[in-house]
Motif scaffolding. Structure first.
Motif, PDB file in Angstrom:
ATOM      1  N   ILE A  52       0.766  16.653   4.468  1.00 28.58           N
ATOM      2  CA  ILE A  52       1.464  15.961   3.380  1.00 28.58           C
ATOM      3  C   ILE A  52       1.535  16.842   2.138  1.00 28.58           C
ATOM      4  O   ILE A  52       2.576  16.943   1.491  1.00 28.58           O
ATOM      5  N   GLY A  53       0.430  17.474   1.838  1.00 27.71           N
ATOM      6  CA  GLY A  53       0.389  18.325   0.655  1.00 27.71           C
ATOM      7  C   GLY A  53       1.453  19.401   0.684  1.00 27.71           C
ATOM      8  O   GLY A  53       2.196  19.588  -0.280  1.00 27.71           O
ATOM      9  N   SER A  72      10.596  13.829   0.866  1.00 24.53           N
ATOM     10  CA  SER A  72      10.338  12.426   0.579  1.00 24.53           C
ATOM     11  C   SER A  72       9.346  11.874   1.593  1.00 24.53           C
ATOM     12  O   SER A  72       9.150  12.461   2.662  1.00 24.53           O
ATOM     13  N   ASN A  73       8.734  10.762   1.249  1.00 25.71           N
ATOM     14  CA  ASN A  73       7.803  10.122   2.182  1.00 25.71           C
ATOM     15  C   ASN A  73       8.495   9.814   3.505  1.00 25.71           C
ATOM     16  O   ASN A  73       7.913   9.999   4.576  1.00 25.71           O
ATOM     17  N   ALA A  74       9.726   9.339   3.404  1.00 19.03           N
ATOM     18  CA  ALA A  74      10.467   9.006   4.623  1.00 19.03           C
ATOM     19  C   ALA A  74      10.632  10.243   5.504  1.00 19.03           C
ATOM     20  O   ALA A  74      10.412  10.196   6.716  1.00 19.03           O
ATOM     21  N   ARG A 113       0.702   7.788   7.452  1.00 19.43           N
ATOM     22  CA  ARG A 113       1.045   6.628   6.611  1.00 19.43           C
ATOM     23  C   ARG A 113      -0.074   6.354   5.609  1.00 19.43           C
ATOM     24  O   ARG A 113       0.175   6.196   4.416  1.00 19.43           O
ATOM     25  N   ASP A 114      -1.284   6.273   6.130  1.00 16.98           N
ATOM     26  CA  ASP A 114      -2.436   5.968   5.274  1.00 16.98           C
ATOM     27  C   ASP A 114      -2.537   6.956   4.116  1.00 16.98           C
ATOM     28  O   ASP A 114      -2.677   6.576   2.960  1.00 16.98           O
ATOM     29  N   TRP A 135      -1.740   8.748  -1.673  1.00 18.50           N
ATOM     30  CA  TRP A 135      -1.503  10.113  -2.143  1.00 18.50           C
ATOM     31  C   TRP A 135      -1.564  10.223  -3.658  1.00 18.50           C
ATOM     32  O   TRP A 135      -2.266  11.048  -4.203  1.00 18.50           O
ATOM     33  N   LYS A 136      -0.790   9.375  -4.312  1.00 13.89           N
ATOM     34  CA  LYS A 136      -0.686   9.448  -5.782  1.00 13.89           C
ATOM     35  C   LYS A 136      -2.056   9.474  -6.442  1.00 13.89           C
ATOM     36  O   LYS A 136      -2.383  10.348  -7.225  1.00 13.89           O
TER      37      LYS A 136
END
Lengths: 139, 139
Positions: A107-108, A116-118, B125-126, B131-132
């Motif tokens: 994710i990072g 984007s998250n999507a 997802r988790d 994340w923020k």
DNA sequence: GAATTAATTGTATCATTGTAATAATTGTAT
DNA sequence: ATACAATTATTACAATGATACAATTAATTC
């Protein structure tokens, strides 16, 4: 290069048991018995095949199955090694932490690319879908 | 001389992904993400190879391909540098390839931990959800 | 300071290692 | 015998490593 011990195996050509099975069995036994220690390098497929007077692809087949079974680690261009396995309890404890760390890492990096998250989720879905074909997974 | 920063890369010898591809992916990631800035000098092929415990020709191969892709500039006798500015189209292509490579990397390592597809997706997802909050301290 | 020598850097070539596609062989059941 | 499946062999290929080389820079020598 280095620490390939002779690895004495005995193949019985009349046993009816496939050669690659015999190789697998004996390597598994030697791993269990401690004769082959984690990290030890096995002979190359061609070297072992030559010693046993068999085709190197038969050795490769045994190696591949042992790799899939998690006994050894074969690396193209490098060699074949007895797999170093952490103790079961360590492995279990590490599993959760590791997966989480991997996800965060993914994710990072993706965030740095302004994904984007999507997108981030979708790409994992896509790659999971095509995983079997590209990896020829065991199950 | 030189501003060769350490350039931390992690090679997984069991991933099945060729080492030179792993090197390429991670350098591309760091270029896209801004960790490696235009003009920065990369470690020499021998230095990086030594750190990663691999042959320097494998690093050279990664460098050559990155050079051909217009991402870095390798100069015999001088060194290897991040190119001044990747053109927008390269940037966009890089972003796509990088995200895919990242996802595959994540999945590959998770698979080796025997994680199910569901787990692999759920963990992303988790972590996206939280994340923020978790990133506020680091930036 | 210029010429020479050494050191550093990437390049080129080939050997070694495992992989994959496919054909040939072998055993077995019909 | 024939057909089928499993096993092994043939062959080409891809990834990595070892070694010698060329280009550039730094150091040395005069």
């Amino acid at each position: 290069m280095s620490s390939q011990k002779p690895l004495t195996l005995h193949i019985d050509f009349r046993s009816g048991l496939p050669i690659y099975i015999q190789i697998m069995n004996q390597i598994e036994q030697q791993v269990s018995g401690g004769t082959l220690k984690p990290g030890a390098q096995l002979p190359t497929v061609r070297t072992l095949a030559s010693e046993l007077r068999i085709n190197f692809n038969t050795v490769a087949r045994a190696y591949r199955l042992l790799d899939e079974a998690g006994i050894i680690s074969t690396q193209q261009g490098r060699g074949t090694y007895i797999l170093v396995k952490p103790p079961p309890e360590v492995e279990e404890r590490l599993r959760e932490e590791t997966l989480e760390a991997l996800a965060r890492q993914y994710i990072g990096e993706a965030k740095r690319l302004n994904c984007s998250n999507a997108e981030i989720i979708q790409k994992v879905r896509d790659q999971l879908k095509s995983w079997k074909e590209t990896q020829l997974d065991s199950e």
